[in-house]
Scaffold this motif. Structure first.
Motif, PDB file in Angstrom:
ATOM      1  N   LEU A   1       0.829  -1.203   0.000  1.00 54.68           N
ATOM      2  CA  LEU A   1       0.000   0.000   0.000  1.00 54.68           C
ATOM      3  C   LEU A   1       0.869   1.261   0.000  1.00 54.68           C
ATOM      4  O   LEU A   1       0.626   2.200  -0.753  1.00 54.68           O
ATOM      5  CB  LEU A   1      -0.933  -0.005   1.213  1.00 54.68           C
ATOM      6  CG  LEU A   1      -1.828   1.221   1.394  1.00 54.68           C
ATOM      7  CD1 LEU A   1      -2.799   1.341   0.223  1.00 54.68           C
ATOM      8  CD2 LEU A   1      -2.572   1.142   2.712  1.00 54.68           C
ATOM      9  N   PHE A   2       1.915   1.271   0.844  1.00 51.34           N
ATOM     10  CA  PHE A   2       2.818   2.419   0.930  1.00 51.34           C
ATOM     11  C   PHE A   2       3.476   2.699  -0.418  1.00 51.34           C
ATOM     12  O   PHE A   2       3.456   3.830  -0.906  1.00 51.34           O
ATOM     13  CB  PHE A   2       3.884   2.154   2.008  1.00 51.34           C
ATOM     14  CG  PHE A   2       4.975   3.181   2.034  1.00 51.34           C
ATOM     15  CD1 PHE A   2       4.773   4.410   2.640  1.00 51.34           C
ATOM     16  CD2 PHE A   2       6.211   2.918   1.445  1.00 51.34           C
ATOM     17  CE1 PHE A   2       5.785   5.364   2.670  1.00 51.34           C
ATOM     18  CE2 PHE A   2       7.221   3.869   1.468  1.00 51.34           C
ATOM     19  CZ  PHE A   2       7.010   5.092   2.082  1.00 51.34           C
ATOM     20  N   TRP A   3       4.066   1.669  -1.034  1.00 54.66           N
ATOM     21  CA  TRP A   3       4.758   1.879  -2.306  1.00 54.66           C
ATOM     22  C   TRP A   3       3.781   2.184  -3.429  1.00 54.66           C
ATOM     23  O   TRP A   3       4.093   2.982  -4.330  1.00 54.66           O
ATOM     24  CB  TRP A   3       5.637   0.678  -2.652  1.00 54.66           C
ATOM     25  CG  TRP A   3       6.859   0.636  -1.797  1.00 54.66           C
ATOM     26  CD1 TRP A   3       7.186  -0.314  -0.883  1.00 54.66           C
ATOM     27  CD2 TRP A   3       7.911   1.610  -1.754  1.00 54.66           C
ATOM     28  NE1 TRP A   3       8.382   0.015  -0.273  1.00 54.66           N
ATOM     29  CE2 TRP A   3       8.849   1.186  -0.794  1.00 54.66           C
ATOM     30  CE3 TRP A   3       8.156   2.803  -2.425  1.00 54.66           C
ATOM     31  CZ2 TRP A   3      10.001   1.900  -0.499  1.00 54.66           C
ATOM     32  CZ3 TRP A   3       9.307   3.515  -2.132  1.00 54.66           C
ATOM     33  CH2 TRP A   3      10.215   3.061  -1.184  1.00 54.66           C
ATOM     34  N   GLY A   4       2.608   1.585  -3.401  1.00 54.54           N
ATOM     35  CA  GLY A   4       1.596   1.912  -4.402  1.00 54.54           C
ATOM     36  C   GLY A   4       1.199   3.374  -4.333  1.00 54.54           C
ATOM     37  O   GLY A   4       1.129   4.078  -5.350  1.00 54.54           O
ATOM     38  N   CYS A   5       0.956   3.883  -3.121  1.00 53.43           N
ATOM     39  CA  CYS A   5       0.616   5.302  -2.943  1.00 53.43           C
ATOM     40  C   CYS A   5       1.788   6.196  -3.319  1.00 53.43           C
ATOM     41  O   CYS A   5       1.607   7.246  -3.944  1.00 53.43           O
ATOM     42  CB  CYS A   5       0.187   5.574  -1.498  1.00 53.43           C
ATOM     43  SG  CYS A   5      -1.407   4.860  -1.069  1.00 53.43           S
ATOM     44  N   GLY A   6       3.004   5.777  -2.958  1.00 55.14           N
ATOM     45  CA  GLY A   6       4.185   6.569  -3.298  1.00 55.14           C
ATOM     46  C   GLY A   6       4.355   6.723  -4.801  1.00 55.14           C
ATOM     47  O   GLY A   6       4.580   7.824  -5.313  1.00 55.14           O
ATOM     48  N   PHE A   7       4.219   5.635  -5.543  1.00 51.42           N
ATOM     49  CA  PHE A   7       4.363   5.710  -6.991  1.00 51.42           C
ATOM     50  C   PHE A   7       3.167   6.410  -7.630  1.00 51.42           C
ATOM     51  O   PHE A   7       3.305   7.043  -8.681  1.00 51.42           O
ATOM     52  CB  PHE A   7       4.611   4.329  -7.598  1.00 51.42           C
ATOM     53  CG  PHE A   7       6.052   3.907  -7.482  1.00 51.42           C
ATOM     54  CD1 PHE A   7       6.995   4.391  -8.357  1.00 51.42           C
ATOM     55  CD2 PHE A   7       6.460   3.061  -6.469  1.00 51.42           C
ATOM     56  CE1 PHE A   7       8.331   4.026  -8.245  1.00 51.42           C
ATOM     57  CE2 PHE A   7       7.780   2.689  -6.340  1.00 51.42           C
ATOM     58  CZ  PHE A   7       8.721   3.176  -7.227  1.00 51.42           C
ATOM     59  N   ALA A   8       2.008   6.335  -6.996  1.00 53.51           N
ATOM     60  CA  ALA A   8       0.858   7.102  -7.498  1.00 53.51           C
ATOM     61  C   ALA A   8       1.132   8.594  -7.364  1.00 53.51           C
ATOM     62  O   ALA A   8       0.813   9.373  -8.276  1.00 53.51           O
ATOM     63  CB  ALA A   8      -0.410   6.718  -6.730  1.00 53.51           C
ATOM     64  N   MET A   9       1.727   9.006  -6.243  1.00 59.02           N
ATOM     65  CA  MET A   9       2.052  10.427  -6.049  1.00 59.02           C
ATOM     66  C   MET A   9       3.109  10.892  -7.051  1.00 59.02           C
ATOM     67  O   MET A   9       3.021  11.995  -7.596  1.00 59.02           O
ATOM     68  CB  MET A   9       2.518  10.687  -4.616  1.00 59.02           C
ATOM     69  CG  MET A   9       1.378  10.617  -3.612  1.00 59.02           C
ATOM     70  SD  MET A   9       1.871  11.104  -1.949  1.00 59.02           S
ATOM     71  CE  MET A   9       2.675   9.631  -1.387  1.00 59.02           C
ATOM     72  N   ILE A  10       4.114  10.044  -7.305  1.00 61.42           N
ATOM     73  CA  ILE A  10       5.133  10.395  -8.296  1.00 61.42           C
ATOM     74  C   ILE A  10       4.496  10.523  -9.676  1.00 61.42           C
ATOM     75  O   ILE A  10       4.777  11.479 -10.413  1.00 61.42           O
ATOM     76  CB  ILE A  10       6.261   9.343  -8.309  1.00 61.42           C
ATOM     77  CG1 ILE A  10       7.086   9.438  -7.027  1.00 61.42           C
ATOM     78  CG2 ILE A  10       7.154   9.515  -9.535  1.00 61.42           C
ATOM     79  CD1 ILE A  10       8.065   8.301  -6.836  1.00 61.42           C
ATOM     80  N   SER A  11       3.633   9.585 -10.042  1.00 58.08           N
ATOM     81  CA  SER A  11       2.960   9.648 -11.341  1.00 58.08           C
ATOM     82  C   SER A  11       2.090  10.895 -11.443  1.00 58.08           C
ATOM     83  O   SER A  11       2.107  11.592 -12.463  1.00 58.08           O
ATOM     84  CB  SER A  11       2.089   8.404 -11.549  1.00 58.08           C
ATOM     85  OG  SER A  11       2.883   7.249 -11.571  1.00 58.08           O
ATOM     86  N   PHE A  12       1.339  11.186 -10.379  1.00 60.12           N
ATOM     87  CA  PHE A  12       0.492  12.381 -10.360  1.00 60.12           C
ATOM     88  C   PHE A  12       1.330  13.632 -10.558  1.00 60.12           C
ATOM     89  O   PHE A  12       1.001  14.493 -11.377  1.00 60.12           O
ATOM     90  CB  PHE A  12      -0.272  12.467  -9.034  1.00 60.12           C
ATOM     91  CG  PHE A  12      -1.064  13.738  -8.898  1.00 60.12           C
ATOM     92  CD1 PHE A  12      -2.316  13.846  -9.478  1.00 60.12           C
ATOM     93  CD2 PHE A  12      -0.541  14.824  -8.215  1.00 60.12           C
ATOM     94  CE1 PHE A  12      -3.037  15.029  -9.371  1.00 60.12           C
ATOM     95  CE2 PHE A  12      -1.254  16.005  -8.102  1.00 60.12           C
ATOM     96  CZ  PHE A  12      -2.504  16.109  -8.683  1.00 60.12           C
ATOM     97  N   GLU A  13       2.430  13.743  -9.819  1.00 66.15           N
ATOM     98  CA  GLU A  13       3.288  14.921  -9.911  1.00 66.15           C
ATOM     99  C   GLU A  13       3.869  15.072 -11.315  1.00 66.15           C
ATOM    100  O   GLU A  13       3.902  16.170 -11.868  1.00 66.15           O
ATOM    101  CB  GLU A  13       4.418  14.820  -8.870  1.00 66.15           C
ATOM    102  CG  GLU A  13       5.311  16.029  -8.779  1.00 66.15           C
ATOM    103  CD  GLU A  13       6.508  15.942  -9.707  1.00 66.15           C
ATOM    104  OE1 GLU A  13       7.004  17.008 -10.093  1.00 66.15           O
ATOM    105  OE2 GLU A  13       6.934  14.836 -10.049  1.00 66.15           O
ATOM    106  N   GLN A  14       4.306  13.978 -11.915  1.00 64.08           N
ATOM    107  CA  GLN A  14       4.874  14.047 -13.257  1.00 64.08           C
ATOM    108  C   GLN A  14       3.818  14.400 -14.302  1.00 64.08           C
ATOM    109  O   GLN A  14       4.059  15.223 -15.177  1.00 64.08           O
ATOM    110  CB  GLN A  14       5.535  12.714 -13.634  1.00 64.08           C
ATOM    111  CG  GLN A  14       6.832  12.459 -12.913  1.00 64.08           C
ATOM    112  CD  GLN A  14       7.908  13.434 -13.346  1.00 64.08           C
ATOM    113  OE1 GLN A  14       8.141  13.653 -14.522  1.00 64.08           O
ATOM    114  NE2 GLN A  14       8.564  14.049 -12.373  1.00 64.08           N
TER     115      GLN A  14
END
Length: 131
Positions: free
Chosen positions: A68-81
């Motif tokens: 869950l942590f890494w999924g949310c982290g990569f979602a935030m990176i994708s959103f930011e990009q």
């Protein structure tokens, strides 16, 4: 998006190929240095059993939360990009073309002729080296 998980090949892209943790990858006895066969056999069984139990325990305890942590982290990176960095870079690129044209015009209209004139004036200078 395919939600199927491959339960057989769990590292299809070989991203963790560097994590070799089988008994033979960690412990080895060179020629001339040998323990008793029963020690080597039971050491391998204890190593593999301990590693499996510990890994299963840690995966059960932390795996879901870390997923869950890494999924949310990569979602935030994708959103930011997608929503911030790429549009900002595109905006910058558009304005950079304008700045490039302005600077280029300034250089060719003002600085270019000035440098050319200085070059012509200074091109007649001769330096003689007399002994």
């Amino acid at each position: 998006m395919d939600d199927k998980v491959d339960l057989i090949n769990r590292d299809p892209n070989n991203i963790n190929q560097h994590v070799q943790s089988n008994f033979e990858d960690v412990l080895a006895e060179p020629d001339g240095t040998r323990s008793a066969d029963c020690v080597w056999i039971y050491s391998a069984k204890c190593f593999n059993g301990g590693k499996s139990c510990c890994y299963i325990f840690l995966s059960a305890l932390c795996g879901i939360f870390l997923g869950l942590f890494w999924g949310c982290g990569f979602a935030m990176i994708s959103f930011e990009q997608i929503w911030c960095a790429t549009p900002m870079y595109r905006c910058f690129s558009i304005y950079a073309i304008y700045v490039q044209k302005c600077v280029g015009t300034y250089l060719s209209c003002y600085l270019g002729p000035l440098c050319e004139t200085c070059g012509l004036c200074l091109s007649r200078i001769r330096v003689d080296k007399s002994g």
